[in-house]
Write a protein that holds these residues in place. Sequence first.
Motif, mmCIF file in Angstrom:
data_model
loop_
_atom_site.group_PDB
_atom_site.id
_atom_site.type_symbol
_atom_site.label_atom_id
_atom_site.label_comp_id
_atom_site.label_asym_id
_atom_site.label_seq_id
_atom_site.Cartn_x
_atom_site.Cartn_y
_atom_site.Cartn_z
ATOM 1 N N CYS A 1 27.383 45.010 -11.086
ATOM 2 C CA CYS A 1 27.064 44.846 -9.495
ATOM 3 C C CYS A 1 26.887 46.336 -8.999
ATOM 4 C CB CYS A 1 28.418 44.446 -8.855
ATOM 5 S SG CYS A 1 29.005 42.645 -9.598
ATOM 6 N N CYS B 1 23.613 47.862 -7.581
ATOM 7 C CA CYS B 1 23.042 47.766 -6.272
ATOM 8 C C CYS B 1 24.137 48.089 -5.349
ATOM 9 C CB CYS B 1 22.646 46.238 -5.884
ATOM 10 S SG CYS B 1 21.320 45.575 -7.019
ATOM 11 N N HIS B 2 25.451 47.895 -5.715
ATOM 12 C CA HIS B 2 26.370 48.311 -4.424
ATOM 13 C C HIS B 2 27.314 49.633 -4.822
ATOM 14 C CE1 HIS B 2 26.044 44.408 -2.572
ATOM 15 N NE2 HIS B 2 25.875 43.920 -3.602
ATOM 16 N N LEU C 1 30.606 48.042 -0.610
ATOM 17 C CA LEU C 1 31.573 47.076 -0.679
ATOM 18 C C LEU C 1 33.073 47.447 -0.417
ATOM 19 C CD1 LEU C 1 30.002 44.354 -2.920
ATOM 20 C CD2 LEU C 1 29.593 44.695 -0.697
ATOM 21 N N SER D 1 34.627 45.679 2.617
ATOM 22 C CA SER D 1 33.849 44.452 2.978
ATOM 23 C C SER D 1 35.147 43.491 3.453
ATOM 24 C CB SER D 1 32.917 43.794 2.121
ATOM 25 O OG SER D 1 31.605 44.348 2.412
ATOM 26 N N ARG E 1 34.507 41.774 6.657
ATOM 27 C CA ARG E 1 33.993 40.504 6.824
ATOM 28 C C ARG E 1 34.809 39.301 6.549
ATOM 29 N NH1 ARG E 1 28.369 41.644 8.433
ATOM 30 N NH2 ARG E 1 27.543 43.377 7.026
ATOM 31 N N TYR F 1 33.275 35.005 4.007
ATOM 32 C CA TYR F 1 32.025 35.550 4.103
ATOM 33 C C TYR F 1 31.573 36.169 2.547
ATOM 34 C CZ TYR F 1 28.144 39.031 5.524
ATOM 35 O OH TYR F 1 27.028 39.488 5.652
ATOM 36 N N PHE G 1 28.647 34.590 -0.007
ATOM 37 C CA PHE G 1 27.668 35.385 -0.672
ATOM 38 C C PHE G 1 27.577 35.205 -2.276
ATOM 39 C CE2 PHE G 1 24.943 38.474 0.967
ATOM 40 C CZ PHE G 1 25.143 38.695 2.301
ATOM 41 N N LEU G 2 28.631 35.048 -2.675
ATOM 42 C CA LEU G 2 28.713 35.039 -4.120
ATOM 43 C C LEU G 2 28.421 33.713 -4.593
ATOM 44 C CD1 LEU G 2 32.021 37.085 -4.745
ATOM 45 C CD2 LEU G 2 29.761 37.747 -5.478
ATOM 46 N N THR H 1 21.238 35.590 -2.287
ATOM 47 C CA THR H 1 20.314 35.761 -1.048
ATOM 48 C C THR H 1 18.827 35.944 -1.867
ATOM 49 O OG1 THR H 1 20.329 38.162 -0.740
ATOM 50 C CG2 THR H 1 21.981 36.843 0.134
ATOM 51 N N MET I 1 19.952 39.489 -3.361
ATOM 52 C CA MET I 1 21.115 39.381 -4.291
ATOM 53 C C MET I 1 20.950 38.191 -5.050
ATOM 54 S SD MET I 1 25.124 39.950 -3.695
ATOM 55 C CE MET I 1 26.092 38.890 -4.590
ATOM 56 N N TYR J 1 24.573 34.178 -9.545
ATOM 57 C CA TYR J 1 25.075 34.356 -10.750
ATOM 58 C C TYR J 1 25.417 33.071 -11.139
ATOM 59 C CZ TYR J 1 24.562 39.420 -10.421
ATOM 60 O OH TYR J 1 24.108 40.589 -10.260
HETATM 61 C C1 HEC Z 1 19.755 43.073 -7.417
HETATM 62 C C2 HEC Z 1 20.831 43.943 -6.409
HETATM 63 C C3 HEC Z 1 22.403 43.414 -6.308
HETATM 64 C C4 HEC Z 1 23.288 43.027 -7.310
HETATM 65 C C5 HEC Z 1 23.145 43.182 -8.930
HETATM 66 C C6 HEC Z 1 24.224 42.560 -6.585
HETATM 67 N N1 HEC Z 1 24.092 42.569 -5.494
HETATM 68 FE FE1 HEC Z 1 25.358 42.075 -3.706
HETATM 69 N N2 HEC Z 1 24.228 42.231 -2.343
HETATM 70 C C7 HEC Z 1 22.909 42.757 -2.543
HETATM 71 C C8 HEC Z 1 22.195 43.091 -1.431
HETATM 72 C C9 HEC Z 1 20.800 43.582 -1.039
HETATM 73 C C10 HEC Z 1 22.988 42.466 -0.308
HETATM 74 C C11 HEC Z 1 22.694 42.462 1.281
HETATM 75 C C12 HEC Z 1 22.329 41.086 1.623
HETATM 76 C C13 HEC Z 1 20.995 40.843 1.485
HETATM 77 O O1 HEC Z 1 20.143 41.864 1.855
HETATM 78 O O2 HEC Z 1 20.433 39.928 0.811
HETATM 79 C C14 HEC Z 1 24.176 42.192 -1.074
HETATM 80 C C15 HEC Z 1 25.397 41.727 -0.435
HETATM 81 C C16 HEC Z 1 26.476 41.446 -0.982
HETATM 82 C C17 HEC Z 1 27.792 41.088 -0.224
HETATM 83 C C18 HEC Z 1 28.069 40.951 1.171
HETATM 84 C C19 HEC Z 1 28.331 42.462 1.607
HETATM 85 C C20 HEC Z 1 28.286 42.515 2.977
HETATM 86 O O3 HEC Z 1 29.318 43.238 3.577
HETATM 87 O O4 HEC Z 1 27.483 42.013 3.981
HETATM 88 C C21 HEC Z 1 28.824 40.777 -1.297
HETATM 89 C C22 HEC Z 1 30.322 40.441 -1.156
HETATM 90 C C23 HEC Z 1 28.146 41.158 -2.613
HETATM 91 N N3 HEC Z 1 26.669 41.381 -2.386
HETATM 92 C C24 HEC Z 1 28.769 41.051 -3.904
HETATM 93 C C25 HEC Z 1 28.157 41.490 -4.974
HETATM 94 C C26 HEC Z 1 28.937 41.042 -6.529
HETATM 95 C C27 HEC Z 1 30.284 41.066 -6.518
HETATM 96 C C28 HEC Z 1 27.876 41.453 -7.375
HETATM 97 C C29 HEC Z 1 28.162 41.384 -8.854
HETATM 98 C C30 HEC Z 1 28.431 40.116 -9.164
HETATM 99 C C31 HEC Z 1 26.841 41.683 -6.395
HETATM 100 N N4 HEC Z 1 26.838 41.593 -5.177
HETATM 101 C C32 HEC Z 1 25.442 42.083 -7.035
HETATM 102 C C33 HEC Z 1 22.392 43.152 -3.765
HETATM 103 C C34 HEC Z 1 22.849 42.787 -4.956
#
Ligand code: HEC
Length: 133
Positions: free
Chosen positions: A51, A54-55, A68, A71, A75, A79, A83-84, A88, A91, A94
């Motif tokens: 994760c 990207c984060h 994060l 978060s 949030r 919320y 997302f998980l 989106t 994102m 999984y």
């Molecule tokens: C390919 C890139 C990518 C990966 C890998 C990824 N994310 Fe994300 N995530 C994003 C993006 C971009 C957003 C913002 C929402 C959007 O624009 O779709 C997001 C948003 C989130 C949010 C909401 C946060 C907020 O404050 O709005 C959470 C929680 C989150 N991700 C958790 C995770 C977790 C846990 C993992 C690993 C299992 C993960 N992400 C892997 C790209 C990624």
Amino acid sequence: MKDQHKILIFTLLAVSFFSYSGFLYSANSAYKTAEGTSSDRGKRLWQEKNCIACHQIYGLGGYLGPDLTNSYSQRGPDYIKAFLRSGTMVMPNYGFTEIEIQDLAQYMKSIDESGIGMPSKLKINYDGTVQQP
Ligand code: HEC
């Protein structure tokens, strides 16, 4: 320089190094995630799925997604879980089970409680340790 002086200086440096290292390790031990708990399983998932690509947490990581660290308090768990569950456009989804989602949410909670997402706001102490604002 006499050999005795060299040995004395070396001993002083070695003693300082080991006592300072010992101090730093014991000072930071409170922030460790407990082995085998839900948040620990969440941490493993976080590492496994990369994760951080990207984060950011504590201000470090990739920049495609948001930091994060706080978060969970900003949030809320529902919320984060939503997302998980679905992902989106950017994102990935999984296909986590409900238990895995719960574990990741618990990990987010432990991060939120242990730090802030903006390292520039941290205070650096004279001994090199870092303090929350
Ligand atoms: C390919 C890139 C990518 C990966 C890998 C990824 N994310 Fe994300 N995530 C994003 C993006 C971009 C957003 C913002 C929402 C959007 O624009 O779709 C997001 C948003 C989130 C949010 C909401 C946060 C907020 O404050 O709005 C959470 C929680 C989150 N991700 C958790 C995770 C977790 C846990 C993992 C690993 C299992 C993960 N992400 C892997 C790209 C990624």
